[in-house]
Scaffold this motif. Sequence first.
Motif, mmCIF file in Angstrom:
data_model
loop_
_atom_site.group_PDB
_atom_site.id
_atom_site.type_symbol
_atom_site.label_atom_id
_atom_site.label_comp_id
_atom_site.label_asym_id
_atom_site.label_seq_id
_atom_site.Cartn_x
_atom_site.Cartn_y
_atom_site.Cartn_z
ATOM 1 N N GLY A 83 0.803 -1.216 0.000
ATOM 2 C CA GLY A 83 0.000 0.000 0.000
ATOM 3 C C GLY A 83 0.837 1.268 0.000
ATOM 4 N N ILE A 84 0.213 2.345 0.431
ATOM 5 C CA ILE A 84 0.843 3.661 0.420
ATOM 6 C C ILE A 84 0.470 4.420 1.693
ATOM 7 N N LEU A 85 1.449 5.087 2.308
ATOM 8 C CA LEU A 85 1.188 5.998 3.412
ATOM 9 C C LEU A 85 1.090 7.416 2.862
ATOM 10 N N GLU A 86 0.004 8.080 3.163
ATOM 11 C CA GLU A 86 -0.214 9.423 2.636
ATOM 12 C C GLU A 86 0.619 10.473 3.361
ATOM 13 N N ASN A 87 1.060 10.168 4.566
ATOM 14 C CA ASN A 87 1.843 11.132 5.343
ATOM 15 C C ASN A 87 3.279 10.660 5.553
ATOM 16 N N THR A 88 3.828 10.004 4.528
ATOM 17 C CA THR A 88 5.191 9.477 4.638
ATOM 18 C C THR A 88 6.202 10.576 4.942
ATOM 19 N N LYS A 127 -1.449 4.714 15.240
ATOM 20 C CA LYS A 127 -2.627 5.508 14.878
ATOM 21 C C LYS A 127 -2.317 6.653 13.919
ATOM 22 N N ASP A 128 -1.077 7.100 13.860
ATOM 23 C CA ASP A 128 -0.746 8.219 12.975
ATOM 24 C C ASP A 128 -0.339 7.787 11.577
ATOM 25 N N LEU A 129 -0.416 6.484 11.281
ATOM 26 C CA LEU A 129 -0.184 6.027 9.916
ATOM 27 C C LEU A 129 -1.453 6.295 9.109
ATOM 28 N N GLU A 130 -1.350 7.136 8.113
ATOM 29 C CA GLU A 130 -2.511 7.497 7.294
ATOM 30 C C GLU A 130 -2.332 6.955 5.885
ATOM 31 N N GLY A 131 -3.336 6.251 5.391
ATOM 32 C CA GLY A 131 -3.259 5.732 4.030
ATOM 33 C C GLY A 131 -3.964 4.408 3.885
ATOM 34 N N LYS A 132 -3.641 3.734 2.803
ATOM 35 C CA LYS A 132 -4.210 2.421 2.497
ATOM 36 C C LYS A 132 -3.058 1.418 2.576
#
Length: 255
Positions: A83-88, A127-132
């Motif tokens: 997947g992908i993290l939006e806040n990498t 919890k702060d990992l944002e994405g799919k």
Amino acid sequence: MLAVFEKAIGKPPEELSLPSAVAGVTNLKSREEIAKMFRSWRPDSTLYSLPNGNFMALSRENLCPLHPRSVVVVDDVFCIFVGILENTCDLRHHYGLSRQATEAMVVVEAYKVLRDRAPYPPDQVIKDLEGKFAFILFDARAGTLFLGRDRDGSAQLQWGVADDGSLVCSDDPKIITEACGKCCAPFPPGCIFMSETGLTSFDHPLHKVRAVAREDPNGNICAVIFQVDLYTRLHSIPRTGSAANWAGATVVEGE
């Protein structure tokens, strides 16, 4: 991706075995058979052979651009990420990582913070990992298995039980079904699983994640799903810290 770990490490929930126990099914595959099957279906795969017959494997076949797969090994910590993290970018800065750090590297760093800077609860770290996303992480030195899936369940992650009670995890439902028969289920969205603490929700950490059995028309258990029970509150312990504070294998290349 695929990971298979002996019962002593994986410690799968007992409910995953319910369909087999009720129906008396005995055709579940062994760890060796699962590895052989995966290599035959995914000849491009890289397999990481771990002690005691445990292993992790990654294939880039049928790769979806929205859910790329990556793997990293850092200090005997193995992580496969889908997947992908939006806040990498924000996470790289938070952990002091370089711009070249991949999502898998970010997850490894988050895990190391959790491991080395206790007593932060796992949900505070994830919890702060944002994405799919979905990930499978194994700390070879500590013998700790760590699984996670995004809140919406956008990235595939299934888990099941092999014939000897080993835990099987994959983003390919076909592989899980072939290996585990009906003794499998989707890994619940918004949840994490660790060897020491079991299955918990990082979105609702104070509520229990329950297994719900589903029956066929004859009353036999045919499937099990896991979901957060918002009506059951767990006993909690005081939390400390803040957002500012939390923060040996052989590789066999596919032929």
